[in-house]
Design an enzyme around this catalytic site. Structure first.
Site, PDB file in Angstrom:
ATOM      1  N   LYS A   1       0.396  -1.096  -0.332  1.00 16.24           N
ATOM      2  CA  LYS A   1      -0.645  -0.372  -0.271  1.00 16.24           C
ATOM      3  C   LYS A   1       0.977   1.042  -0.258  1.00 16.24           C
ATOM      4  O   LYS A   1       1.868   1.381   0.915  1.00 16.24           O
ATOM      5  CB  LYS A   1      -0.666  -0.159   1.388  1.00 16.24           C
ATOM      6  CG  LYS A   1      -1.847   1.356   1.278  1.00 16.24           C
ATOM      7  CD  LYS A   1      -3.292   1.214   0.798  1.00 16.24           C
ATOM      8  CE  LYS A   1      -4.192   1.958   1.194  1.00 16.24           C
ATOM      9  NZ  LYS A   1      -4.681   2.028   2.291  1.00 16.24           N
TER      10      LYS A   1
ATOM     11  N   SER B   1       1.315   6.040  -1.971  1.00 17.49           N
ATOM     12  CA  SER B   1       0.229   7.091  -1.563  1.00 17.49           C
ATOM     13  C   SER B   1       0.277   7.157  -3.368  1.00 17.49           C
ATOM     14  O   SER B   1       1.251   6.226  -4.142  1.00 17.49           O
ATOM     15  CB  SER B   1       0.987   8.361  -0.845  1.00 17.49           C
ATOM     16  OG  SER B   1      -0.125   9.296  -2.145  1.00 17.49           O
TER      17      SER B   1
ATOM     18  N   THR C   1      -0.388  12.137  -1.240  1.00 15.84           N
ATOM     19  CA  THR C   1      -1.880  12.826  -1.918  1.00 15.84           C
ATOM     20  C   THR C   1      -1.825  14.482  -1.295  1.00 15.84           C
ATOM     21  O   THR C   1      -2.044  15.221  -2.092  1.00 15.84           O
ATOM     22  CB  THR C   1      -2.970  11.780  -2.435  1.00 15.84           C
ATOM     23  OG1 THR C   1      -2.905  10.429  -3.665  1.00 15.84           O
ATOM     24  CG2 THR C   1      -3.860  12.524  -2.608  1.00 15.84           C
ATOM     25  N   ALA C   2      -2.165  14.009   0.049  1.00  8.30           N
ATOM     26  CA  ALA C   2      -2.568  15.254   0.543  1.00  8.30           C
ATOM     27  C   ALA C   2      -1.536  16.447   0.161  1.00  8.30           C
ATOM     28  O   ALA C   2      -1.695  17.299  -0.096  1.00  8.30           O
ATOM     29  CB  ALA C   2      -2.223  15.115   2.451  1.00  8.30           C
TER      30      ALA C   2
ATOM     31  N   HIS D   1      -5.795  10.987   7.930  1.00 12.20           N
ATOM     32  CA  HIS D   1      -7.118   9.933   8.407  1.00 12.20           C
ATOM     33  C   HIS D   1      -7.835  10.180   9.654  1.00 12.20           C
ATOM     34  O   HIS D   1      -8.610  11.429   9.247  1.00 12.20           O
ATOM     35  CB  HIS D   1      -5.763   8.432   8.716  1.00 12.20           C
ATOM     36  CG  HIS D   1      -5.081   8.481   8.195  1.00 12.20           C
ATOM     37  ND1 HIS D   1      -5.110   8.020   6.508  1.00 12.20           N
ATOM     38  CD2 HIS D   1      -3.563   7.699   7.565  1.00 12.20           C
ATOM     39  CE1 HIS D   1      -4.982   7.514   5.836  1.00 12.20           C
ATOM     40  NE2 HIS D   1      -3.608   7.483   6.094  1.00 12.20           N
TER      41      HIS D   1
END
Length: 278
Positions: free
Chosen positions: A55, A57, A110-111, A154
């Protein structure tokens, strides 16, 4: 098979069934629990010991697509689940960030891409220093005046009020209003040398098992989310595990391409070959 994903409730919920041997025909997993900043780095510089499935980003995809394929399931992409820009109470004008110090959890997230794209439109002259800081230190740093603003993700969506902080903007709302598309957050990737269709099937089966048997996932989820109250962990799952987790679909792929193409135009990521996304 080696796999790496975060200990966050959405990831442990998604992979519970596969980790616990509940998916017929799926190989046993050797799990590495790691924050996305670590897996981003592992994928960008793979060795023979690097997990085959990870996993990461979506923002890190441009650096890894030669070696790893994006899988159409298991990740985090959705609506109403964007990162937040937090400041001290009373600040409501984005212009206050001009020349200021902003803490971010990663520059390959992504943030961070969303923040930079938003700031280019809304902060005259741009922000000042970007400070990379461990996620759990950002809200206390803003509260204590050590930093002018913080970019959070989150479960901070549910807890920032506890620090007496102000939400300057919800980057998810901005992105959805600007593009009409969902927000690409966490991607599941697998080495291109593997049987990608098989892995896709095992992940999708694990997602569907969790949805059908949520009570079976709770001990595992809470074991890795000990700092979260059960209701916060459940809110996290409800927000980040959705129809895009089962299948990206056309909207999902459009969101990913739009984010990465815009970021490339701003010089934030390398340009991608669209053929490598599918």
């Amino acid at each position: 098979m080696k796999i790496a994903f975060s200990p966050c409730p959405n990831d442990t919920f998604v992979f519970h069934a596969w980790v616990h041997g509940l998916i017929p025909g799926a190989p046993e997993l050797d799990v590495m629990y790691a924050d996305i900043d670590i897996t981003n780095g592992l994928a960008a510089n793979p060795t023979p010991d690097t997990p085959e499935v990870m996993k990461i980003s979506y923002a890190a995809l441009p650096w890894v697509l030669e070696d790893y394929a994006l899988l159409p399931c298991g990740g985090a992409l959705g609506r109403g689940c964007g990162p937040l820009v937090l400041t001290e109470e009373g600040l409501t004008d984005p212009a206050v960030l001009a020349g200021r110090r902003v803490a971010v959890p990663s520059e390959r997230s992504t943030a961070y891409l969303l923040f930079r794209l938003w700031a280019a439109q809304n902060v005259p002259g741009g922000v000042g220093e970007i400070v990379v800081m461990p996620f759990h230190e950002i809200m206390p740093a803003v509260r204590d005046g050590k930093i002018d603003a913080g970019l959070v993700i989150h479960e901070a969506r549910f807890t920032y009020q506890n620090y007496g902080l102000n939400m300057l903007t919800d980057l998810g709302n901005w992105w959805e209003g600007d593009t009409g598309l969902p927000i690409p957050l966490g991607a599941i990737i697998a080495r291109r040398t593997l049987d990608l269709k098989a892995i896709e099937g095992w992940i999708r089966a694990s997602v569907e098992h969790a949805w059908a048997n949520p009570e079976m996932t709770r001990d595992y989820v809470m074991c890795h989310a000990q700092e979260l109250a059960p209701e916060v962990a459940q809110a996290h799952i409800d927000l980040y595990v959705n129809k895009f987790t089962a299948d990206l679909g056309e909207d999902g792929y459009a969101a990913i391409a739009t984010l990465l193409n815009r970021a490339a135009e701003e010089g934030l990521v390398p340009k991608i070959d669209p053929a490598l996304l599918r």
